[in-house]
Design a protein around this motif. Sequence first.
Motif, mmCIF file in Angstrom:
data_model
loop_
_atom_site.group_PDB
_atom_site.id
_atom_site.type_symbol
_atom_site.label_atom_id
_atom_site.label_comp_id
_atom_site.label_asym_id
_atom_site.label_seq_id
_atom_site.Cartn_x
_atom_site.Cartn_y
_atom_site.Cartn_z
ATOM 1 N N ALA A 41 -47.533 -29.644 -36.981
ATOM 2 C CA ALA A 41 -46.873 -28.748 -35.662
ATOM 3 C C ALA A 41 -47.530 -28.008 -34.334
ATOM 4 O O ALA A 41 -49.048 -28.438 -34.403
ATOM 5 C CB ALA A 41 -46.269 -27.926 -36.750
ATOM 6 N N LEU A 42 -46.686 -28.406 -33.518
ATOM 7 C CA LEU A 42 -46.981 -27.391 -32.190
ATOM 8 C C LEU A 42 -46.343 -26.438 -32.071
ATOM 9 O O LEU A 42 -45.490 -26.319 -31.865
ATOM 10 C CB LEU A 42 -46.560 -28.403 -31.256
ATOM 11 N N ALA A 43 -47.664 -25.276 -31.881
ATOM 12 C CA ALA A 43 -46.308 -24.278 -30.811
ATOM 13 C C ALA A 43 -46.519 -24.139 -29.651
ATOM 14 O O ALA A 43 -47.435 -24.156 -28.408
ATOM 15 C CB ALA A 43 -46.707 -22.491 -31.677
ATOM 16 N N ALA A 44 -45.055 -23.590 -29.132
ATOM 17 C CA ALA A 44 -45.186 -23.475 -27.425
ATOM 18 C C ALA A 44 -44.891 -21.940 -26.632
ATOM 19 O O ALA A 44 -43.576 -21.730 -27.443
ATOM 20 C CB ALA A 44 -44.048 -24.038 -27.564
ATOM 21 N N GLU A 45 -45.179 -21.750 -26.196
ATOM 22 C CA GLU A 45 -44.565 -20.330 -25.175
ATOM 23 C C GLU A 45 -44.466 -20.385 -23.849
ATOM 24 O O GLU A 45 -46.114 -21.019 -23.373
ATOM 25 C CB GLU A 45 -45.295 -19.289 -25.598
ATOM 26 N N THR A 46 -43.801 -19.946 -23.238
ATOM 27 C CA THR A 46 -43.702 -19.954 -21.935
ATOM 28 C C THR A 46 -43.471 -18.527 -21.986
ATOM 29 O O THR A 46 -42.523 -17.450 -22.176
ATOM 30 C CB THR A 46 -43.101 -21.011 -21.199
ATOM 31 N N THR A 47 -42.860 -18.181 -20.267
ATOM 32 C CA THR A 47 -42.384 -16.012 -20.035
ATOM 33 C C THR A 47 -41.995 -16.861 -18.350
ATOM 34 O O THR A 47 -42.352 -17.539 -17.826
ATOM 35 C CB THR A 47 -43.442 -15.218 -19.530
ATOM 36 N N GLY A 48 -40.514 -17.057 -18.625
ATOM 37 C CA GLY A 48 -39.156 -17.160 -17.618
ATOM 38 C C GLY A 48 -39.754 -16.027 -16.396
ATOM 39 O O GLY A 48 -40.680 -15.459 -16.233
ATOM 40 N N PRO A 49 -38.433 -16.089 -15.334
ATOM 41 C CA PRO A 49 -38.866 -14.845 -14.077
ATOM 42 C C PRO A 49 -38.663 -13.715 -14.708
ATOM 43 O O PRO A 49 -37.990 -13.742 -16.294
ATOM 44 C CB PRO A 49 -37.406 -15.881 -13.172
ATOM 45 N N ASP A 50 -38.631 -12.499 -13.835
ATOM 46 C CA ASP A 50 -38.120 -11.094 -14.999
ATOM 47 C C ASP A 50 -39.099 -10.627 -16.139
ATOM 48 O O ASP A 50 -38.697 -10.765 -17.347
ATOM 49 C CB ASP A 50 -36.888 -10.943 -15.107
ATOM 50 N N ASP A 51 -40.262 -12.173 -16.409
ATOM 51 C CA ASP A 51 -40.515 -11.761 -17.554
ATOM 52 C C ASP A 51 -39.721 -12.248 -18.589
ATOM 53 O O ASP A 51 -40.331 -11.026 -19.663
ATOM 54 C CB ASP A 51 -41.298 -10.020 -18.174
#
Length: 183
Positions: A41-51
């Motif tokens: 398994a892989l975990a993923a994360e990101t933050t888009g515009p306006d956090d």
Amino acid sequence: MTQAPEEFRAAVAALRSVRTRPEVTLEPIKAPQRLAPWAFALAAETTGPDDVPATGRLVLLHDPDGHDGWDGVFRLVVYLRAELDPELATDPFLPAVGWSWLTDALDASGASWTALGGTVTGTSSARFGDISGPSRTDDVELRASWTPTSAELEPHGEAFSQTLAHYAGLPPVGVTAFGQRRG
């Protein structure tokens, strides 16, 4: 991992080699143990515009004997979640668009699959009492699974990363997002 079948080790190596856009992080996490003889398994994360945060998991399941429901010996399972603007949460097209982000990403990456299925769910929550917080939060979730037709999983990992970016509201690579006009 040294005892794992070669086909599974090759599939894991392919997923570990996925290159994501700079805003997306992928990290190995503990995989579910009871769904198949072999799992990664892989975990993923990101933050888009306006956090706007978006998180996800990509789970690779492998059973050398296969499963009838899988239509193969591998199964990829995806879970993505992102916060939404309240206006988007009530959009009747949100589920169809959320699903198209996955299928378009699989097509664009060149991934080959069968037995694709899943759900897109919009949720609204309000907190009360000792856990009070924002008056309301809105989220969208994607739960999907499919069977890759080979152990070449880089395109599938790239599609997962691209779908997460869409859920976070990130613009396509090479495109700069302008701020919203006011007044």
